[in-house]
Scaffold this motif. Structure first.
Motif, PDB file in Angstrom:
ATOM      1  N   LEU A  25       0.871  -1.335  -0.113  1.00 42.25           N
ATOM      2  CA  LEU A  25       0.025  -0.015  -0.043  1.00 42.25           C
ATOM      3  C   LEU A  25       0.708   1.004  -0.031  1.00 42.25           C
ATOM      4  CD1 LEU A  25      -2.759  -1.037   2.657  1.00 42.25           C
ATOM      5  CD2 LEU A  25      -3.088  -0.694   0.138  1.00 42.25           C
ATOM      6  N   GLN A  26       1.918   1.166   0.682  1.00 44.50           N
ATOM      7  CA  GLN A  26       2.656   2.322   0.956  1.00 44.50           C
ATOM      8  C   GLN A  26       3.413   2.540  -0.483  1.00 44.50           C
ATOM      9  OE1 GLN A  26       5.407   1.473   4.178  1.00 44.50           O
ATOM     10  NE2 GLN A  26       3.908   1.915   5.632  1.00 44.50           N
ATOM     11  N   LEU A  27       4.086   1.475  -1.277  1.00 43.98           N
ATOM     12  CA  LEU A  27       4.430   1.513  -2.517  1.00 43.98           C
ATOM     13  C   LEU A  27       3.518   2.370  -3.574  1.00 43.98           C
ATOM     14  CD1 LEU A  27       6.648   0.885  -4.822  1.00 43.98           C
ATOM     15  CD2 LEU A  27       5.657  -1.313  -5.016  1.00 43.98           C
ATOM     16  N   ALA A  28       2.054   1.854  -3.521  1.00 46.36           N
ATOM     17  CA  ALA A  28       1.035   2.244  -4.314  1.00 46.36           C
ATOM     18  C   ALA A  28       0.810   3.752  -3.995  1.00 46.36           C
ATOM     19  CB  ALA A  28      -0.237   1.572  -4.140  1.00 46.36           C
ATOM     20  N   LYS A  29       1.050   4.403  -2.987  1.00 48.14           N
ATOM     21  CA  LYS A  29       0.869   5.635  -2.230  1.00 48.14           C
ATOM     22  C   LYS A  29       2.046   6.290  -3.129  1.00 48.14           C
ATOM     23  CE  LYS A  29       1.393   8.500   1.968  1.00 48.14           C
ATOM     24  NZ  LYS A  29       2.672   8.903   1.795  1.00 48.14           N
ATOM     25  N   LYS A  30       3.035   5.893  -2.971  1.00 49.79           N
ATOM     26  CA  LYS A  30       4.387   6.505  -3.533  1.00 49.79           C
ATOM     27  C   LYS A  30       4.427   6.661  -5.066  1.00 49.79           C
ATOM     28  CE  LYS A  30       7.789   5.191  -0.052  1.00 49.79           C
ATOM     29  NZ  LYS A  30       9.088   4.447   0.305  1.00 49.79           N
ATOM     30  N   GLU A  31       3.639   5.648  -5.560  1.00 50.28           N
ATOM     31  CA  GLU A  31       3.589   5.725  -7.090  1.00 50.28           C
ATOM     32  C   GLU A  31       2.446   6.825  -7.708  1.00 50.28           C
ATOM     33  OE1 GLU A  31       2.530   1.927  -8.258  1.00 50.28           O
ATOM     34  OE2 GLU A  31       4.552   1.074  -8.243  1.00 50.28           O
ATOM     35  N   LEU A  32       1.517   6.911  -6.620  1.00 49.18           N
ATOM     36  CA  LEU A  32       0.427   8.124  -6.873  1.00 49.18           C
ATOM     37  C   LEU A  32       1.148   9.475  -6.751  1.00 49.18           C
ATOM     38  CD1 LEU A  32      -2.746   7.086  -5.076  1.00 49.18           C
ATOM     39  CD2 LEU A  32      -2.537   7.713  -7.615  1.00 49.18           C
ATOM     40  N   GLU A  33       1.905   9.637  -5.753  1.00 52.94           N
ATOM     41  CA  GLU A  33       2.788  10.790  -5.600  1.00 52.94           C
ATOM     42  C   GLU A  33       3.813  11.071  -6.775  1.00 52.94           C
ATOM     43  OE1 GLU A  33       4.393   9.969  -1.898  1.00 52.94           O
ATOM     44  OE2 GLU A  33       2.550  10.652  -0.575  1.00 52.94           O
ATOM     45  N   ALA A  34       4.273  10.195  -7.157  1.00 49.13           N
ATOM     46  CA  ALA A  34       5.242  10.477  -8.414  1.00 49.13           C
ATOM     47  C   ALA A  34       4.357  10.878  -9.770  1.00 49.13           C
ATOM     48  CB  ALA A  34       6.015   8.935  -8.546  1.00 49.13           C
ATOM     49  N   ARG A  35       3.375  10.381  -9.721  1.00 46.69           N
ATOM     50  CA  ARG A  35       2.510  10.930 -10.775  1.00 46.69           C
ATOM     51  C   ARG A  35       1.811  12.159 -10.671  1.00 46.69           C
ATOM     52  NH1 ARG A  35       0.857   5.434 -10.775  1.00 46.69           N
ATOM     53  NH2 ARG A  35      -1.379   5.952 -10.265  1.00 46.69           N
ATOM     54  N   VAL A 166      -7.331   0.343  -5.124  1.00 44.34           N
ATOM     55  CA  VAL A 166      -6.444   0.885  -3.961  1.00 44.34           C
ATOM     56  C   VAL A 166      -6.441   2.276  -3.849  1.00 44.34           C
ATOM     57  CG1 VAL A 166      -3.990   1.073  -3.748  1.00 44.34           C
ATOM     58  CG2 VAL A 166      -5.007  -1.211  -4.769  1.00 44.34           C
ATOM     59  N   THR A 167      -6.603   3.010  -5.055  1.00 45.15           N
ATOM     60  CA  THR A 167      -6.820   4.502  -5.179  1.00 45.15           C
ATOM     61  C   THR A 167      -7.849   4.881  -4.087  1.00 45.15           C
ATOM     62  OG1 THR A 167      -5.687   4.722  -7.065  1.00 45.15           O
ATOM     63  CG2 THR A 167      -6.805   6.639  -6.354  1.00 45.15           C
ATOM     64  N   ALA A 168      -9.071   4.463  -4.261  1.00 37.55           N
ATOM     65  CA  ALA A 168     -10.069   4.640  -3.384  1.00 37.55           C
ATOM     66  C   ALA A 168      -9.679   4.506  -1.934  1.00 37.55           C
ATOM     67  CB  ALA A 168     -11.396   3.763  -3.844  1.00 37.55           C
ATOM     68  N   TYR A 169      -9.235   3.513  -1.449  1.00 32.39           N
ATOM     69  CA  TYR A 169      -8.654   2.915  -0.215  1.00 32.39           C
ATOM     70  C   TYR A 169      -8.108   4.043   0.334  1.00 32.39           C
ATOM     71  CZ  TYR A 169      -6.237   1.120   3.762  1.00 32.39           C
ATOM     72  OH  TYR A 169      -5.597   1.060   5.019  1.00 32.39           O
ATOM     73  N   LEU A 170      -6.827   4.556  -0.538  1.00 30.30           N
ATOM     74  CA  LEU A 170      -5.924   5.491  -0.075  1.00 30.30           C
ATOM     75  C   LEU A 170      -6.407   6.851   0.055  1.00 30.30           C
ATOM     76  CD1 LEU A 170      -3.102   4.383  -2.085  1.00 30.30           C
ATOM     77  CD2 LEU A 170      -3.213   4.333   0.464  1.00 30.30           C
ATOM     78  N   SER A 171      -7.631   7.251  -0.470  1.00 32.64           N
ATOM     79  CA  SER A 171      -8.415   8.312  -0.141  1.00 32.64           C
ATOM     80  C   SER A 171      -8.688   8.714   1.432  1.00 32.64           C
ATOM     81  CB  SER A 171      -9.803   8.450  -0.910  1.00 32.64           C
ATOM     82  OG  SER A 171      -9.607   8.351  -2.097  1.00 32.64           O
TER      83      SER A 171
END
Length: 473
Positions: A25-35, A166-171
């Motif tokens: 999940l932390q990796l997914a968060k970082k990928e969102l931030e990178a984009r 995953v993005t919905a969860y990270l909201s």
């Protein structure tokens, strides 16, 4: 006190497995931030139709994995399905399947709404949870083989849907720590630029659905479990049309029909056949002949002459058709499967007592045909009546399926008016454009749900093919 998880933990313990989920999940968060993207649940609500289409495919996959037909997928069934995918090259470059990891994935996915219920396996919503967990783990660990990760190979629609989950969860879990609290849930609604829309969706009832364990926090698996329900039922009201749609979803044959359509699509793709509705229109006379024979069969077994085939009459017909070829098959005829097929075909919802009219009987035959093509033993029922006609029956049924797939291009089990109009525009042919009018849409969308499933399609198609005939009495 918040538990700390360490990246690279072992999958062999519950704590280690959870640590790997949090790391993913932390990796997914970082990928969102990178984009330079923000997790925005309101935008994802707008993509519910596309996510729903993927979940409907997952429902069909769940049914295919469920060899026992009990509505749940256990570890042995899952490993067998994973082995098939692995052998197809869907985990190229990854380690072999590890039963211990599979077992742990199953365990964490068993999100329970009823604490007293002990599962032998995963129901559909838990299966979606397992796919989501497997997806994020495989995204983070390029050596790991998971079912959810294998499904993502070469499937952009599935990958997009799982990324949206995953993005919905990270909201809500902005830190990617593996859970969020009621305060964070409320904080999202306060901070959202579209606060009114957020408050109308995220009610106290939604929180109750999320916090399955009742511990005041929502972990990723609990979120996915609730999310799968929201995506499927986001537009459910209490009117008759939507109640009928819910009843169809509950029919155990519904996911198998979707799977059968996907298999038919795969066959047509492998044969590199360009499905063309205009060409099928040219074959209407031959299809008409097959429909005439089906109508004759309907009339033959309509013993009381009321224009409908009741379940009892249908049962007698099945016994005669199957008994003429194999007495043991006739003796072991599974009436529950026949009743499920009957209820799918009963589009006017008059029930078992009134029975199927001639057009609904054509639906019954068409659904039975595609299920038989997909390997359904109980579906090989009517087909024997037409087995020696030189392939005309099979060709007519494949024409029905091919015509349907010109609109439902993904084989998801339904199509919308926009998809129909797009297909009609792309056809660019006078005959097809004239046939696919707004009036035709009203004929297709029998339950007024805004989408047309395969059974509705066959019912309307039978009317078009026999348009010059007298109306049924």
């Amino acid at each position: 006190m918040t538990r700390e998880y360490t990246k690279g933990s072992s999958f062999s313990t519950p704590e280690g497995f959870k640590a790997n989920v949090v790391s993913a999940l932390q990796l997914a968060k970082k990928e969102l931030e990178a984009r330079h993207e923000k997790a925005n649940f309101i935008r994802i609500i707008m993509r519910f139709p596309k996510i729903r289409a993927v979940f409907e495919r997952l429902r069909a996959i769940h049914a295919r994995c469920d060899k026992s037909g009990e509505g749940e997928v256990d570890q042995d069934e899952l490993i067998e399905a994973m082995t098939e995918l692995f052998n197809e090259g869907r985990a190229e470059g990854r380690d072999p399947i590890k039963p211990a990891v599979v077992a742990r994935t199953l365990s964490i996915s068993e999100v329970e709404e009823d604490a007293g219920r002990k599962n032998k396996g995963l129901d559909f919503k838990q299966f979606v949870v397992m796919c989501a967990i497997g997806f994020i783990l495989a995204e983070e660990n390029k050596d790991l083989s998971t079912f959810g990760g294998m499904l993502a190979t070469g499937d952009d629609a599935y990958r997009g849907a799982m990324t949206d989950v995953v993005t919905a969860y990270l909201s809500f879990d902005r830190e990617g720590k593996g859970f969020f609290t009621a305060d964070e849930f409320s904080g999202f609604m306060t901070s959202s630029k579209r606060a009114d829309a957020a408050k109308s969706f995220f009610t106290e009832e939604r929180w109750a659905e999320l916090d399955v364990s009742g511990d005041g926090k929502v972990e990723f698996e609990e979120f996915v479990h609730a999310f799968s329900n929201w995506v499927s039922d986001d537009d459910d009201d209490d009117d008759d049309a939507e109640e009928e749609e819910r009843n169809r979803r509950k029919n155990p044959l519904t996911p198998r029909v979707t799977l059968a359509l996907q298999l038919s699509k795969g066959i047509l793709d492998k044969q590199k056949k360009d499905v063309n509705f205009t060409r099928i229109i040219m074959r209407f006379p031959k299809i008409h002949q097959v429909f005439d024979r089906i109508r004759s069969t309907h009339k033959k077994y309509d013993l009381n002459g009321d224009g409908h085939l009741q379940l009892r009459e249908l049962h007698d017909a099945m016994k005669e058709l199957m008994g003429s070829r194999n007495e043991s098959d006739a003796e072991t005829l599974d009436m529950s499967k026949i009743e499920d097929l009957f209820m799918l075909s009963d589009l006017d919802h008059h029930g078992l007592e009134e029975g199927l009219d001639a057009k609904e009987f054509i639906v019954f035959c068409a659904v039975g045909f595609i299920l038989a093509e997909a390997g359904g033993k109980a579906a090989k029922l009517i087909e024997g009546e037409y087995g020696n006609d030189g392939g005309e029956y099979r060709q007519a049924m494949m024409d029905i399926v091919g015509a349907y797939l010109t609109f439902d291009k993904e084989g998801k089990g339904y199509f919308t008016s926009n998809e129909m109009h797009t297909a009609a525009h792309d056809a660019g042919k006078k005959d097809a454009s004239r046939l696919l009018t707004p009036e035709r849409w009203r004929e297709l969308d029998i339950d007024h749900s805004g989408r047309v499933d395969f059974e509705e399609w066959v019912y309307a198609f039978s009317t078009w093919v026999t348009a010059g005939d007298e109306e049924d009495e």
